[in-house]
Scaffold this motif. Structure first.
Motif, short mmCIF file in Angstrom:
data_model
loop_
_atom_site.label_atom_id
_atom_site.label_comp_id
_atom_site.label_asym_id
_atom_site.label_seq_id
_atom_site.Cartn_x
_atom_site.Cartn_y
_atom_site.Cartn_z
N SER A 196 0.87 -1.18 0.00
CA SER A 196 0.00 0.00 0.00
C SER A 196 0.91 1.23 0.00
CB SER A 196 -0.88 -0.04 1.27
OG SER A 196 -1.13 1.26 1.75
N THR A 197 0.60 2.20 -0.84
CA THR A 197 1.46 3.40 -0.86
C THR A 197 1.38 4.13 0.48
OG1 THR A 197 -0.34 4.66 -1.88
CG2 THR A 197 1.33 3.75 -3.36
N GLN A 219 -1.22 -2.11 -6.19
CA GLN A 219 -1.09 -2.36 -4.76
C GLN A 219 -1.64 -3.75 -4.46
OE1 GLN A 219 -1.72 1.69 -2.40
NE2 GLN A 219 -3.55 1.17 -3.52
N LYS A 224 -5.44 0.07 0.85
CA LYS A 224 -6.29 0.29 2.02
C LYS A 224 -7.39 1.29 1.71
CE LYS A 224 -3.97 1.04 5.88
NZ LYS A 224 -2.90 1.51 6.80
N GLY A 225 -8.63 0.91 2.04
CA GLY A 225 -9.74 1.84 1.95
C GLY A 225 -10.14 2.27 3.36
N ARG A 226 -11.17 3.11 3.45
CA ARG A 226 -11.65 3.54 4.76
C ARG A 226 -12.20 2.37 5.55
NH1 ARG A 226 -16.47 6.54 4.21
NH2 ARG A 226 -16.40 6.95 6.44
N LYS A 261 -18.65 6.60 -7.45
CA LYS A 261 -17.35 6.96 -6.84
C LYS A 261 -16.22 6.79 -7.85
CE LYS A 261 -14.65 5.85 -2.73
NZ LYS A 261 -14.78 5.58 -1.30
C1 BTN Z 1 -11.73 4.95 0.47
O1 BTN Z 1 -12.10 3.94 1.06
O2 BTN Z 1 -12.52 5.64 -0.18
C2 BTN Z 1 -10.29 5.38 0.56
C3 BTN Z 1 -9.47 4.76 -0.53
C4 BTN Z 1 -8.03 5.25 -0.54
C5 BTN Z 1 -7.19 4.48 -1.54
C6 BTN Z 1 -5.81 5.05 -1.69
S1 BTN Z 1 -4.92 4.30 -3.02
C7 BTN Z 1 -3.46 5.10 -2.52
C8 BTN Z 1 -3.44 5.04 -1.00
N1 BTN Z 1 -2.86 3.78 -0.58
C9 BTN Z 1 -3.73 2.99 0.03
O3 BTN Z 1 -3.47 1.86 0.47
N2 BTN Z 1 -4.92 3.59 0.09
C10 BTN Z 1 -4.88 4.91 -0.50
#
Ligand code: BTN
Length: 327
Positions: free
Chosen positions: A95-96, A119, A123-125, A190
């Motif tokens: 994950s960045t 990736q 990771k998301g929220r 989205k």
């Molecule tokens: C969401 O759930 O809406 C947030 C998503 C965020 C994704 C970005 S991709 C670059 C950065 N690295 C990650 O692991 N997540 C964020």
């Protein structure tokens, strides 16, 4: 900041030159190397996918850059004050955001940008996964070291949101909207998500990482079938592919400009710009806050970034986490 490599210098000369031509003599003087060495650097760039023509008596012309995200092509002529002063690109990473946090812990500088082609654990929220196939989208994390207190940091999400919307409009002409706290939508679907993380102690932020995922060229069949919300990409909506390189450079410039405003004037102008991009103000919404659902009219943002919703009883709720939908 490290001094630029010969490749970076050559790409930057191309970007500075209005007619696109740079003479071998000029490159050789800038780099302090022979014309043969210049020719070897040009050959090396061609091998990396750059289409460079050599026109007798005019010099070299950059005709096309590969849509591969590399530090030198991202940084060439970027002219940002802070953001992008260092860029790290990975073909694959977990994950960045994790990478940027690791680099932050190792002392990396304010403005570092981490980008990955794909990736493996995006990771998301709320512990969700962010779908991150290679070759199509932007996955970026920006490390910032503002001198702020920890409670201020969540408001930097509004900075990323405004920057992403401006970059989308600038690259495609499309007009996205924002949905609290960190979604970017096109026609209700989205197109980008934001995930900020930070390292802090009680009265000091060590760093904040702005995580930004933008669906640029993802095709409809690349979205997981079980997504909880409608999703789209810029290419699907615009009907044509978007250059990842152009997009990321535009985005970094927008973030840099907004970060400068933030440092000089605080979060108020950024939150005002976010509010302009939000089309749910004054509309009926329902907010899913874990076990609790709050229904009412969205009023706007509180000074601390909370979402303000007026319920049917007239009470104003300050909401700090949840999923908003219009009803
Ligand atoms: C969401 O759930 O809406 C947030 C998503 C965020 C994704 C970005 S991709 C670059 C950065 N690295 C990650 O692991 N997540 C964020």
């Amino acid at each position: 900041m490290n001094s630029p490599s010969p490749r970076e210098t050559i790409l930057s000369l191309f970007s500075q030159n209005p007619d696109g031509f740079v003479s071998g003599e000029h490159i050789s003087a800038k780099l302090g190397v022979s014309r043969t060495a210049v020719w070897k650097h040009i050959r090396n760039l061609r091998q990396s996918g750059y289409v460079i023509e050599a026109i007798p008596s005019r010099g070299y012309q950059l005709v096309q850059s590969p849509d591969v995200l590399m530090p030198e092509s991202i940084q060439a002529g970027l002219e940002c004050l802070r953001v992008g002063s260092r860029v790290r690109c990975f073909e694959e990473t977990d994950s960045t955001n994790l990478q940027a946090c690791r680099l932050g812990d190792e002392g990396e500088i304010d403005g570092l940008v981490v980008i990955a082609d794909r990736q493996t654990s995006g990771k998301g929220r709320m512990g969700r996964q962010w779908e991150s196939p290679g070759g199509v989208n932007l996955y970026a994390s920006i490390l910032l070291r503002p001198a702020i207190l920890p409670f201020e940091a969540p408001k930097l999400t509004f900075l990323s949101a405004v920057a992403v919307c401006r970059a989308i409009t600038s690259c495609t002409g499309l007009q996205p909207t924002v949905k609290w706290p960190n979604d970017i939508l096109l026609g209700g679907a989205k197109v980008a998500g934001l995930l900020n993380e930070m390292s802090s102690e009680t009265d000091q932020v060590h760093y904040v990482v702005l995580g930004i995922g933008v669906n640029l060229n993802m095709r409809a069949n690349q979205f997981p079938a079980d997504l909880r919300y409608p999703a789209t990409s810029l290419a699907i909506v615009a009907g044509q592919p978007v250059s990842r390189l152009d997009f990321v450079r535009t985005l970094l410039r927008e973030i840099d400009a907004l970060y400068q405003i933030y440092l000089e004037q605080g979060s108020a102008p950024i939150m005002a710009a976010w509010t302009e991009l939000c089309d749910l103000t004054g509309k009926a919404v329902e907010v899913d806050c874990n076990q609790l659902k709050i229904a009412g009219t969205m009023i706007g943002l509180a000074e601390d970034g909370a979402l303000l919703v007026r319920t049917a009883t007239g009470k104003i709720e300050n909401i700090y986490a949840g999923d908003v939908r219009s009803v």
